[in-house]
Design an enzyme around this catalytic site. Structure first.
Site, PDB file in Angstrom:
ATOM      1  CG  ASP A 151      86.222  54.376  11.792  1.00  0.00           C
ATOM      2  OD1 ASP A 151      85.550  53.957  12.754  1.00  0.00           O
ATOM      3  OD2 ASP A 151      86.043  55.492  11.275  1.00  0.00           O
ATOM      4  CG  HIS A 152      86.608  51.479  17.489  1.00  0.00           C
ATOM      5  ND1 HIS A 152      86.902  52.828  17.480  1.00  0.00           N
ATOM      6  CD2 HIS A 152      85.667  51.307  18.444  1.00  0.00           C
ATOM      7  CE1 HIS A 152      86.155  53.425  18.404  1.00  0.00           C
ATOM      8  NE2 HIS A 152      85.407  52.528  19.017  1.00  0.00           N
ATOM      9  CG  HIS A 189      84.401  56.873  14.952  1.00  0.00           C
ATOM     10  ND1 HIS A 189      85.322  55.942  14.512  1.00  0.00           N
ATOM     11  CD2 HIS A 189      84.860  57.301  16.159  1.00  0.00           C
ATOM     12  CE1 HIS A 189      86.279  55.808  15.435  1.00  0.00           C
ATOM     13  NE2 HIS A 189      86.023  56.629  16.434  1.00  0.00           N
ATOM     14  CD  GLU A 222      82.224  59.026  23.674  1.00  0.00           C
ATOM     15  OE1 GLU A 222      82.832  58.165  24.319  1.00  0.00           O
ATOM     16  OE2 GLU A 222      82.787  59.883  22.982  1.00  0.00           O
TER      17      GLU A 222
HETATM   18  C1  BG6 Z   1      87.277  56.882  19.934  1.00  0.00           C
HETATM   19  C2  BG6 Z   1      87.417  58.293  20.431  1.00  0.00           C
HETATM   20  O1  BG6 Z   1      87.664  56.797  18.595  1.00  0.00           O
HETATM   21  O2  BG6 Z   1      85.929  56.470  20.071  1.00  0.00           O
HETATM   22  C3  BG6 Z   1      86.927  58.420  21.868  1.00  0.00           C
HETATM   23  O3  BG6 Z   1      88.778  58.689  20.368  1.00  0.00           O
HETATM   24  C4  BG6 Z   1      85.544  57.857  21.994  1.00  0.00           C
HETATM   25  O4  BG6 Z   1      86.967  59.767  22.289  1.00  0.00           O
HETATM   26  C5  BG6 Z   1      85.458  56.467  21.394  1.00  0.00           C
HETATM   27  O5  BG6 Z   1      85.209  57.814  23.366  1.00  0.00           O
HETATM   28  C6  BG6 Z   1      84.044  55.941  21.407  1.00  0.00           C
HETATM   29  O6  BG6 Z   1      84.065  54.584  21.033  1.00  0.00           O
HETATM   30  P1  BG6 Z   1      83.013  53.550  21.566  1.00  0.00           P
HETATM   31  O7  BG6 Z   1      83.365  52.267  20.910  1.00  0.00           O
HETATM   32  O8  BG6 Z   1      83.165  53.528  23.060  1.00  0.00           O
HETATM   33  O9  BG6 Z   1      81.682  54.097  21.162  1.00  0.00           O
END
Ligand code: BG6
Length: 495
Positions: free
Chosen positions: A177-178, A240, A216
């Site tokens: 889960d980045h 997330h 976003e």
């Molecule tokens: C991803 C989603 O896990 O996270 C994307 O699949 C989303 O849809 C992205 O845009 C957002 O990540 P970050 O790091 O750009 O906030």
């Protein structure tokens, strides 16, 4: 030394994630000496690429990091390409031979990391073949890093997990889960557990509500094919957002270790109320963007996007209220919202504190007084694009008389610091190499998150949404604002 001996096998080696995140992160680890002479990468995907072409692609992906020619060439020389059909057992034999050869050549001591960065329907097959085709080693570690989505509901996640657990024990499974690799998400624990002024107040006696916004400004871009089958609920909330709720809501761990933190996160997730259908409709709203305009730029509606159904009922926005049924949080709503094509990219958390018991500045002993509220104290955690904290307080307006005035203490990491701090993927890759699963999702967390989200999905699937219902460039549908208004609150962040 910190140098790791390891072979990475990346399934999905030609893909977007590998190119945008994984190769640059490996390069950063290489630069810092976490990877040196004793590492190799096998990239696999269906298309037939030569090693030479693959290495050129890898070099291109690290160009922004300004390596010297020699540095780039030496780094890229550790990369090998293997065209691979994940359903064909004989291909795994070729993969095994290559793996063993590289293991000997680079002295990798049998340490393997398998990275699944491709379409999730292949996860199970790949993992089963790793075992049946004897690709896994006996002498080193064998770890699996797996990208989301982990299933598409509880049942499918459960089945996938069973399949994986036949091959890997839980401690060798690293579910990405980045968001858990992001600096300011990790900072939530510092704020809470290193500052008595906050932890002492971190409960339903002092906190009115908590607001989590993952906004976003981008639309679905070129991911319509995936996104139209997923939607914002599964794309952002199940993973997330619920991870962040768990970090905010959990009890202080006995020690700051993987095992203790995990125990507390799971308990927090289990305390989140599983809604019935009626409660879902009361507490969660969805949206889909229509065409709109922002700063003079026109954006098309979601239904006009590439690879999206022209009648699509997929949500690109979710707002909702989670209720946590435990001693600490009973009565404190956790509001969350996330969406595509909102006004701006902004990920932040607002902790909204309760009012002082009596506003002595506005009460009067002999006159009725209607305006009795002060602006709330709000602790804001800025996750991105800027990183930092702010705390809003009430002070005295300078001058004669006595009027209160809102003031704000602000802290931001400098642009330079943000620029030079390790990328989420870099940190997570190194954690996995160290065998540290703290910043990954444990199966029990994933399972509970699906239970929470499945009922929302199910309730929504019974009714037809009135889409599209918000303009590209806005902050979502009207219902998302009403959700808080009916509780007597409002979104603190209104760009
Ligand atoms: C991803 C989603 O896990 O996270 C994307 O699949 C989303 O849809 C992205 O845009 C957002 O990540 P970050 O790091 O750009 O906030």
């Amino acid at each position: 030394s910190n140098e790791k001996n390891v072979l990475f096998t990346i399934f999905g080696g030609t893909g977007d994630l590998a190119q945008r995140k994984l190769y640059p992160s490996l390069f950063r680890l290489y630069r810092k000496g976490n990877l040196g002479e004793h590492f190799a990468v096998i990239g696999t995907a269906r298309r037939p690429w030569s090693d030479e072409h693959y290495r050129e692609v890898v070099k291109e992906t690290i160009r922004a990091l300004n390596p010297s020619d020699e540095e780039a060439t030496t780094f890229a020389s550790h990369f090998y390409y293997q065209s691979h059909d994940v359903n064909d057992s004989t291909h795994y034999q070729t993969l095994k031979e290559l793996s063993d050869r590289l293991d000997g050549h680079y002295q990798l001591n049998g340490n393997r990391v398998y990275y699944l960065a491709m379409a999730p329907q292949f996860f199970g097959t790949i993992v089963s073949h790793l075992k049946s085709q004897n690709i896994m080693t006996k002498n080193g570690f064998n770890r699996l890093i797996i990208e989301k989505p982990f299933g598409s509901d509880y049942q499918s996640a459960f089945e996938l997990n069973q399949q994986i657990r036949e091959v890997f024990p839980e401690q060798d499974i690293f579910r990405i889960d980045h968001y858990l690799g992001k600096e300011m998400i990790q900072n939530i624990s510092a704020i809470r557990f290193a500052n008595n002024i906050f932890e002492a107040q971190w409960n339903n006696r002092y906190i009115d509500n908590i607001q989590i916004t993952f906004g976003e400004n981008l639309g679905v871009e070129d991911r319509g094919g995936y996104y139209d089958h997923s939607g914002a609920l599964k794309d952002m909330v199940q993973n997330h957002i619920l991870q962040v709720v768990a970090l905010l809501a959990m009890e202080p761990p006995v020690a700051f270790s993987e095992k203790e933190i995990r125990t507390e996160k799971i308990k927090a997730l289990k305390a989140i109320r599983i809604y019935n259908e009626e409660e879902v409709l009361e507490n969660f709203v969805r949206g889909q963007y229509a065409q709109g305009e922002l700063d003079g730029v026109q954006f098309k509606g979601y239904r006009e996007e590439d690879k999206v159904d022209a009648q699509s009922e997929t949500e690109t926005f979710v707002a909702g209220k989670f209720t946590i049924d435990n001693f600490r949080w009973s009565g404190v709503p956790f509001y969350v919202r996330t969406g595509k094509r909102l006004t701006e990219k902004g990920t932040r958390i607002n902790i909204v504190f309760k009012q002082v018991p009596v506003n002595v500045f506005k009460t009067s002993v002999d006159e009725p007084c209607d305006d009795t509220t002060l602006p709330p104290n709000v602790l804001t955690i800025y996750i991105q694009p800027t990183e930092g904290f702010s705390l809003s307080l009430n002070g005295k307006e300078v001058g004669q008389g006595f009027e209160t005035e809102p003031i704000k203490l602000e802290f931001r990491n400098s642009a330079e610091m943000v620029e030079n701090s390790p990328e989420a993927y870099e940190k997570l890759l190194l954690d996995a190499l160290n065998g540290d699963g703290t910043n990954f999702s444990h199966w029990e967390e994933v399972a509970q998150s699906w239970h929470i989200v499945d009922v929302i999905r199910k309730a929504w699937d019974q009714t037809q949404p009135d889409f599209p219902n918000y303009k590209a460039g806005s902050m979502g549908p009207k219902a998302a604002f009403e959700l808080l208004e009916k509780d007597g609150f409002e979104w603190i962040w209104q760009p």
